[in-house]
Enzyme design. Structure first.
Site, mmCIF file in Angstrom:
data_model
loop_
_atom_site.group_PDB
_atom_site.id
_atom_site.type_symbol
_atom_site.label_atom_id
_atom_site.label_comp_id
_atom_site.label_asym_id
_atom_site.label_seq_id
_atom_site.Cartn_x
_atom_site.Cartn_y
_atom_site.Cartn_z
ATOM 1 N N GLY A 73 0.762 -1.374 -0.080
ATOM 2 C CA GLY A 73 -0.088 0.186 0.071
ATOM 3 C C GLY A 73 0.797 1.272 -0.212
ATOM 4 N N PRO A 74 0.267 2.304 -0.364
ATOM 5 C CA PRO A 74 1.071 3.548 -0.022
ATOM 6 C C PRO A 74 1.637 3.862 0.909
ATOM 7 C CG PRO A 74 -1.224 3.991 -1.200
ATOM 8 C CD PRO A 74 -1.260 2.481 -0.455
ATOM 9 N N PRO A 75 2.515 4.734 1.286
ATOM 10 C CA PRO A 75 3.194 5.124 2.300
ATOM 11 C C PRO A 75 2.185 5.749 3.432
ATOM 12 C CG PRO A 75 4.487 6.100 0.491
ATOM 13 C CD PRO A 75 3.296 5.708 -0.158
ATOM 14 N N GLY A 76 2.510 5.435 4.507
ATOM 15 C CA GLY A 76 1.656 6.138 5.664
ATOM 16 C C GLY A 76 0.319 5.435 6.015
ATOM 17 N N LYS A 99 1.255 0.295 7.626
ATOM 18 C CA LYS A 99 1.723 -1.226 7.507
ATOM 19 C C LYS A 99 2.770 -1.781 8.708
ATOM 20 C CE LYS A 99 3.385 -0.339 3.362
ATOM 21 N NZ LYS A 99 2.798 1.216 3.153
ATOM 22 N N SER A 127 -4.973 2.725 -18.387
ATOM 23 C CA SER A 127 -6.428 2.971 -18.020
ATOM 24 C C SER A 127 -6.950 4.330 -18.683
ATOM 25 C CB SER A 127 -6.247 3.102 -16.414
ATOM 26 O OG SER A 127 -5.562 4.139 -16.036
ATOM 27 N N LYS A 152 -10.219 5.791 -7.713
ATOM 28 C CA LYS A 152 -10.428 6.492 -8.619
ATOM 29 C C LYS A 152 -11.948 7.017 -8.577
ATOM 30 C CE LYS A 152 -7.331 4.371 -12.006
ATOM 31 N NZ LYS A 152 -7.455 3.453 -13.211
#
Length: 831
Positions: free
Chosen positions: A392-395, A398, A715, A758
């Site tokens: 997943g994205p930072p922050g 995790k 996409s 999105k």
């Protein structure tokens, strides 16, 4: 080379033979320059060349290295005028610019040859001494020193005493040459052929390399017999030093031989002590190590090897260098956990409470941990340890969730960061043949954990590198495979180590850089970016209370309004996680704490205007939906590591030759999507009432705004196709429609990723309709209910469905006169 080589040249004969040949070839050139002319007082007038750490003797040819400006001026003057110089040594060699008082009074009239400038900035000249001179006075003026000097004439007569001294000197010099490795054998041969006693004394003095004061003393000794006597004393002293060095070398060699002899004696002493029942300190240490090996709980195979290494160490002398290597190896075997472990806490209610109390959301990860606890409670001995990969994205929490899982299970938590690791030995360790070898990070961390079943977090696994030292990702294949890691082989230990009871959790920001073989061994759990409502809930539950506590404001009634948190999230952070939001809340708390410390009034509630006051102007501005329907402009939905975003696609048609240009930091995949969309449009030209010749006379420019940000992926395919059709047919695109999906040459719409983020981005900017591929319908379950109720989500299979929803039916430009009337009807009938 006879008469043309100095002592320094003798010492460098083997290393600088080519330069020595050059010196010899130029000796004849130096002979052509005449001595200085005597004036009426019997004196000569010459430029003075001060020398550091060097004394020039008559008849000796020497290369001089000069760096001072005054010395260079003297050399250039003498060389240009074809005159000699007086080379005189300075008393203090460390003085950069010596005065007259810093120079000796006796020097050597010297001829200088060709001047050669070196790359290092120094200048070298070839010089040959002519005769001793005694400086009488220095002359004023000039950029360099000039002096008047009286030449010293030596007697050439040989007496019996002189002949005896010459033989004694040669005998001593022969012994010095034999013992001194820096002097070649040719030096003695050359001296043996010199018949002039003064020349012989000067030659040997130059070759010895004695200090400058001793050389100057020999230069100032005008009496030849006295000079030979002093040289004999000097040679005797040098010979004593060389003989002492030879004795020391022999003694060292004998010490080495004696150490071998002591080894055998010590072995005999051990045998005698064993017979007498006595033990020394070394034996006691060996006994302690053996007891530790037997108590460590090692498997039989490992214990056998440890005892074998211990036996080998016991056969060495206690001071042998290899003892430390073997002892370090045994210490690693002893200190690694082989049997010790912690008991798992399988209380599901407690685990649920801990996870919910410490983390908001993350339902997939929490559900997986609870499933593991449930299975362990039913089948405690048959369950394999899960190997999870949090992506997943930072922050997004995790690493902190890994700590919470360890607390939930009651296990030790250890962590290793893999970011930037490029050496396979970091994972598997170095072999013991290398100096300073150690086990890899896996076993180092297990030693630190102290138990055989910790929760082991491998952070940033997608940041692993690879170079000539191996591939660390390949070394992790064994670590993260439950079918192999029960016998993990570290190069340093060279024995199997059981990692099957370790719970491994890896973290990554993206799955792209992870090799497929390694990814196949892990169970991937995605950590999606937080939506705005989730960030506000996390801020209220976790971030605000923690920052108030850390900044000393917990005892004051201070609250953050929801409008203030909205302002921070939208205007001061741009992320999928909450790390930067935490920083901005901390900034506000610090400024409030400063007001309180200064005795000023602090607010009870932080609202939106106060956020701008404390944090300054807004830092981020989100793209808004289009203000009106336009031709050639469609809205795409994009996914970044910071979450979802809207991305307008603009198309402009220009008169040209059928070229297509794509700008905005577009990657290769997106460029291919644009080509596919253009090819689809050309293949359906009749359907859209377009003449094929128009494509040959029209240049197409596709632009994605925010050109400084790299963009890639398939996409945006249907969005570029929509914008192209809008531009060529002059049909306006609806401003309240956003879309995502990959397009094929036949117009089919294929599924894409990041649909949740999105759709949330479209909702955030106020769009009402979102077009997604029908195969992405499964992703709608992750969309919050309120978002699904406020948005109209349209599922499509073909680009025709997209165009029907996203474009107006009629062209906004009046049709040309003379166009067939039935064509529009036919087209309308098809739609």
């Amino acid at each position: 080379m006879m008469g043309g080589m100095s002592g320094q040249d003798y010492r460098e004969w083997q290393l600088r033979s080519e330069f020595a040949e050059v010196l010899g070839s130029r000796t004849e050139e130096l002979q052509k320059i005449p001595d200085a002319t005597l004036d009426k007082d019997g004196l000569i007038t010459c430029a003075v060349l001060p020398l550091r750490d060097l004394v020039v003797f008559p008849r000796m040819v020497t290369p001089l290295f000069v760096g001072r400006e005054s010395a260079l001026s003297a050399l250039e003057f003498a060389h240009g005028a074809g005159q000699t110089v007086i080379a005189v040594a300075q008393k203090n060699e460390d003085k950069a610019e010596p005065s007259i008082a810093d120079l000796f009074t006796v020097g050597c009239e010297t001829v200088v040859g060709r001047v050669l400038h070196l790359p290092e900035g120094e200048t070298t000249v070839l010089a040959q001494g002519r005769r001793r001179v005694q400086i009488v006075e220095y002359l004023p003026g000039e950029s360099f020193l000039r002096a008047r000097a009286r030449p010293v004439y030596e007697s050439t007569e040989h007496s019996r005493e002189t002949e005896a001294l010459m033989r004694a000197v040669l005998a001593l010099f022969e012994k010095v040459v034999q013992l001194n490795r820096s002097l070649p054998d040719d030096a003695y041969v050359f001296a043996l052929n010199v018949e002039d006693p003064g020349w012989l004394a000067d030659l040997i003095t130059s070759a010895l390399g004695v200090p400058v004061p001793d050389r100057q003393r020999m230069l100032e000794t005008f009496d030849i017999e006295l000079r030979l006597q002093r040289l004999s004393v000097m040679l005797g002293r040098e010979l004593d030093v060389l003989e002492l060095e030879n004795r020391i070398h022999s003694k060292v060699q004998s010490e080495v031989d004696r150490s071998q002899r002591e080894y055998y004696l010590r072995e005999q002493m051990k045998a005698i002590q064993t017979e007498l029942g006595e033990q020394d300190a070394w034996s006691e240490e060996l006994t302690e190590v053996k007891d530790a090996v037997l108590k460590a709980g090692m498997p039989e195979e490992v214990q056998t090897k440890a005892l074998k290494e211990l036996e080998r160490m016991g056969q060495m002398p206690s001071m042998a260098p290899e003892v430390a290597i073997v002892r370090t190896y045994l210490d690693w075997l002893i200190e690694l956990p082989w049997q010790k472990q912690t008991e798992d806490n399988l209380d599901l209610k407690r685990a649920t409470g801990v996870l919910n109390r410490q983390h908001y959301g993350l339902p997939k990860a929490k559900e997986r941990i609870l499933e593991y606890l449930a299975v362990r409670s039913l089948a405690p001995k048959k369950q394999k340890q899960p190997i999870l990969c949090f992506v997943g994205p930072p922050g997004t929490g995790k690493t902190s969730l890994g700590r919470s899982i360890a607390e939930t299970l009651g296990r030790k938590f250890v962590r290793v960061s893999l970011g930037g690791v490029r050496d396979e030995a970091e994972i598997r360790g170095h072999r013991r043949t290398y100096i300073g070898a150690l086990p890899g990070r896996v076993l180092q961390t297990m030693r630190r954990a102290g138990v055989i079943n910790p929760l082991f977090m491998l952070d940033e696994i997608d940041k692993l590198g690879m170079d000539f030292r191996g591939d660390p990702a390949a070394a992790l294949l064994e670590v993260l495979d439950p079918e192999q890691n029960y016998a993990f082989d570290d190069h340093y230990l060279d024995v199997p180590y059981d990692l099957s009871r370790v719970m491994f959790i890896t973290t990554a920001n993206t799955l792209g850089p992870i090799p497929p073989a390694l990814l196949d061994r892990m169970e991937v759990i995605e950590f999606p970016g937080y939506i705005e409502q989730e960030k506000i809930a996390i801020a209220n539950q976790f971030l605000v209370p923690r920052q108030l506590e850390e900044n000393g404001l917990s005892r004051f009634p201070i609250a953050f309004g929801e409008d203030a948190l909205h302002r921070m999230i939208r205007g001061y952070t741009w992320e999928a996680g909450v790390r930067n939001l935490d920083r901005e809340i901390a900034r506000v708390c610090r400024k409030v704490a400063r007001r309180k410390a200064e005795g000023r009034k602090i607010p009870d509630r932080i609202d939106a205007p106060a956020v701008a006051k404390y944090l300054g102007p807004q830092q981020f501005f989100q793209l808004e939906a289009e203000k009106q329907d336009e031709i050639g402009v469609a809205t795409a939905l994009a996914w970044t590591e910071n979450g979802g975003d809207t991305m307008p696609v603009e198309v402009v048609l220009l008169e040209g030759k059928g070229n297509i240009q794509i700008t905005g930091q577009i990657g290769e995949v997106m460029q291919e999507s644009a080509q596919a969309a253009m090819s689809y449009l050309k293949s359906r030209a009749k359907h859209f009432l377009l003449e094929p010749q128009r494509f040959e006379k029209t240049d197409v420019h596709i632009h994605i705004p925010e050109g400084a940000i790299p963009k890639d992926g398939p996409s945006a395919g249907i969005t570029m196709a929509t914008a192209l059709v809008s531009a060529f047919t002059s049909r306006k695109a609806r401003r309240d429609v956003a879309m995502t999906g990959e397009i094929t040459l036949r117009g089919r719409v294929l599924p894409v990723g990041g649909v949740r983020d999105k759709i949330l981005a479209a909702h955030r900017v106020g769009l009402k309709n979102v077009i997604i591929p029908r195969h992405n319908e499964k992703d709608l379950i992750e969309i919050p209910k309120n978002v699904r109720q406020e948005l109209k989500i349209i599922l499509v299979d073909h680009i025709d469905d997209v165009l029907r929803r996203a474009l107006h039916k009629e062209s906004s430009i009046p049709r040309k006169v003379g166009r067939k009337k039935r064509a529009p009807k036919a087209a309308a009938g098809k739609k």
